[in-house]
Design a protein around this motif. Structure first.
Motif: not given
Length: 153
Positions: A71-96
């Motif tokens: 579950w913690t890894l899923v939280v990290v995924g949520a932070v990287l995919s949603w909260w990091l872009p919201y707070l910093t504008g940085i998108a980590v994931y490449k879309m398929p």
């Protein structure tokens, strides 16, 4: 505690599957997903969420703790995919399909219910995902609260 944890995890899975498979617009944006995107999202994340539920069903504290790690890894995924872009504008994931995260956001989520204020021009988590992230975080925390005292007893 065990029953509360199990019910929360099941509620998290059911919520995710319902909001991934069914159109509740403007609450979610699945009407803007392709059928393949819906299937992939439901299958991949469904499997990931079922594993900690199965581990919890064993009632073995160490396995429940491992479920908490998942579950913690899923939280990290949520932070990287949603909260990091919201707070910093940085998108980590490449879309398929070579879309950028802002393009995916604009196509799928930008017209859903969003309660967060604008932060620069960054994609904002919608209400659907804020609730999902809260459920996932709760599942992680309660897994550890349930398991850790028993593992180290």
């Amino acid at each position: 505690m065990y029953l509360s944890l199990l019910l929360l995890q099941i509620a998290t899975l059911v919520y995710h599957q319902l909001t991934t498979r069914f159109d509740f617009y403007p609450f979610n944006g699945v009407r803007h997903y392709s059928i393949q995107e819906r299937r992939n999202e439901a299958l991949i994340n469904g499997i990931i969420m079922v594993i900690p539920i199965i581990l919890t069903l064993t009632r073995i504290p160490l396995l429940i703790g491992i479920g908490g790690l998942i579950w913690t890894l899923v939280v990290v995924g949520a932070v990287l995919s949603w909260w990091l872009p919201y707070l910093t504008g940085i998108a980590v994931y490449k879309m398929p399909n070579n879309e950028t995260w802002p393009q995916v956001y604009e196509r799928i989520f930008s017209r859903t219910i969003i309660i967060l204020p604008h932060f620069k021009n960054n994609p904002r988590p919608n209400l659907e995902h804020m609730i999902l992230h809260f459920l996932i975080l709760g599942s992680a925390i309660i897994s550890f609260v349930d398991a850790v005292p028993q593992v180290f007893a």
